[in-house]
Structures are given as structure tokens and as C-alpha cells.
Design an enzyme around this catalytic site. Structure first.
Site, PDB file in Angstrom:
ATOM      1  N   HIS A 114       0.811  -1.200   0.409  1.00  0.00           N
ATOM      2  CA  HIS A 114       0.173  -0.252   0.275  1.00  0.00           C
ATOM      3  C   HIS A 114       1.178   1.039  -0.140  1.00  0.00           C
ATOM      4  O   HIS A 114       1.670   1.472   0.895  1.00  0.00           O
ATOM      5  CB  HIS A 114      -1.232  -0.248   0.657  1.00  0.00           C
ATOM      6  CG  HIS A 114      -1.469  -1.402   1.704  1.00  0.00           C
ATOM      7  ND1 HIS A 114      -1.010  -2.285   1.915  1.00  0.00           N
ATOM      8  CD2 HIS A 114      -3.394  -1.448   1.074  1.00  0.00           C
ATOM      9  CE1 HIS A 114      -1.785  -3.439   1.938  1.00  0.00           C
ATOM     10  NE2 HIS A 114      -3.413  -2.906   1.759  1.00  0.00           N
ATOM     11  N   LYS A 140      -1.247  -7.774  -4.112  1.00  0.00           N
ATOM     12  CA  LYS A 140      -2.572  -6.848  -4.218  1.00  0.00           C
ATOM     13  C   LYS A 140      -1.993  -5.444  -4.193  1.00  0.00           C
ATOM     14  O   LYS A 140      -0.915  -5.222  -3.258  1.00  0.00           O
ATOM     15  CB  LYS A 140      -3.460  -6.770  -3.013  1.00  0.00           C
ATOM     16  CG  LYS A 140      -4.584  -5.802  -3.041  1.00  0.00           C
ATOM     17  CD  LYS A 140      -5.330  -5.537  -1.842  1.00  0.00           C
ATOM     18  CE  LYS A 140      -4.583  -6.117  -0.448  1.00  0.00           C
ATOM     19  NZ  LYS A 140      -5.608  -5.445   0.842  1.00  0.00           N
TER      20      LYS A 140
END
Length: 220
Positions: A114, A140
Site C-alpha cells: 500500500h 494486491k
């Protein structure tokens, strides 16, 4: 093929695990255990018998505070729980930064990174994807909506098991990347946990509607 719809559920007290039964119509339910204090997180083993009934539906997340988590957990506790989850064959989300420090199994698990304050280069992200995508359930990547972010995210959709998350207030962007190939689309179960998240039932409805349109156009 539509993406898997994830309903993110904040576990603010250990008893909230019982709420799982309310969201079984989602493809997957993300249990955000980082909303708990360490003392309560350590009690998770008391609930394995209950959770085992639903483990094919669950993603367990102990998000580091530096990557958007709420409460920071001691690394030792996080390692202990992740190893237990692996042995019990649960799907969990593990950060690239944590994997760089510790030897945690990530095969058939979600490997995530992230970015909040800057936009990484496409080359850097491709390096991460190439390293982990073969073994992971999904890699991700979440990036902020800074200038040029679409040029970073969109090429990643060429990979088979990548999940991309545009951290934008525009909820339609999450739908768009799902249509273009993101493996997972994250939505909320009770309350939004991130920018742009939609209610999971609405996301299911949107993708079902798009599927109906596509199917009917093929028939006609």
C-alpha cells in the site's frame, strides 16, 4: 469473468467475529483484525472452531499500521497468528514489507503493498508482481490517486492474479478495474474502511447487472 467481491468487516471487539454469518452472500469476507487491541487479537485461537466453518469464505488481515492498519501488533504475535492460520489453511493478507523481514509462507495467500504518500514507478510494482505472483493467490497493489496513477495501475491488469486498488474518492474506479481484470474488488460490509469503497451488496448488484447486459447482448 467477474472479479471476486470482498466485503471488508472491521472486527472492533472479538465478539464481532459472530457477524460473519450476515455477509455470506459476498464471495469473500475480509476480517480486519487490526481493529482489535493486542490482548483481544491474542484470543483469536479461542474462535478457530467457529471460524473453521466459514474459512473458505474468509480473508484474515492483520494490517500493519504503516500500511493503513488501525492498531499496531507486535511482530511476534502477528507471526504466531499467521503461522496458525497457514496450518489451518486460511487465506490471509500479508504485506510485502513483512515478508521482507520474516519468512512467512505466502503460497496461495494475498501479498499486498500500500502506497499513501507517493506514487511508485511502474517498474518497481512490476518487480513486486513478478516476484510474488506465481505463488500468491493474488498480489494486491494499492496506490493514491496522484498524477499518473492510472498509468501505473492499468498495465498491471495484464497479469492474471493481480488485484489493483485506486485509492480515490471515485467509487466507479473500483468497479472499472474489476471489469478490466482485477482479481478482487474490495467493498464494505458495515462501514467504509477506505476511500471509494461501496457497500458490498451494491457491488454485487452492479456486476450482476453488467453480466445480464453482456449475456443478453450475446443472445441477441
Amino acid at each position: 469473468m467477474r472479479p471476486l467481491i470482498v466485503a471488508s468487516l472491521p472486527i472492533k471487539k472479538i465478539e464481532d467475529l459472530k457477524l460473519i454469518e450476515n455477509f455470506l452472500d459476498a464471495d469473500l469476507i475480509e476480517l480486519r483484525l487490526d481493529y482489535l487491541r493486542e490482548r483481544e487479537v491474542s484470543l483469536i485461537s479461542d474462535y478457530y472452531e467457529f471460524l473453521d466453518k466459514y474459512k473458505k469464505k474468509l480473508i484474515v488481515t492483520l494490517r500493519d499500521k504503516g500500511e493503513g492498519g488501525i492498531n499496531q501488533l507486535a511482530d511476534e504475535l502477528k507471526i504466531k497468528i499467521l503461522n496458525e492460520l497457514y496450518e489451518r489453511q486460511y487465506l490471509y493478507d500479508i504485506e510485502v514489507s513483512f515478508l521482507q523481514k520474516y519468512d512467512i509462507p505466502y503460497d496461495n495467500r494475498i501479498v499486498s503493498v500500500h502506497y499513501f504518500n507517493y506514487l511508485p514507478t511502474l517498474e518497481k510494482i512490476k518487480e513486486i508482481v513478478s516476484k510474488f505472483s506465481e505463488k500468491a493467490f493474488s498480489v494486491k497493489i494499492a496506490v493514491p490517486s496522484l498524477k499518473g496513477y492510472k498509468e501505473v495501475l492499468l498495465p498491471l491488469l495484464e497479469y492474471e492474479n493481480v488485484t489493483v486498488i485506486p485509492m480515490s474518492n471515485n467509487s466507479l474506479e473500483r468497479i472499472a478495474v474489476g471489469l478490466l481484470g482485477s482479481k478482487l474488488v474490495y467493498s464494505y460490509a458495515i462501514e467504509p474502511l477506505a476511500q471509494g469503497q461501496l457497500y458490498y451488496k451494491k457491488v454485487i448488484q452492479i456486476f450482476n447487472y453488467i453480466n445480464d447486459i453482456t449475456t443478453s447482448s450475446l443472445v441477441t
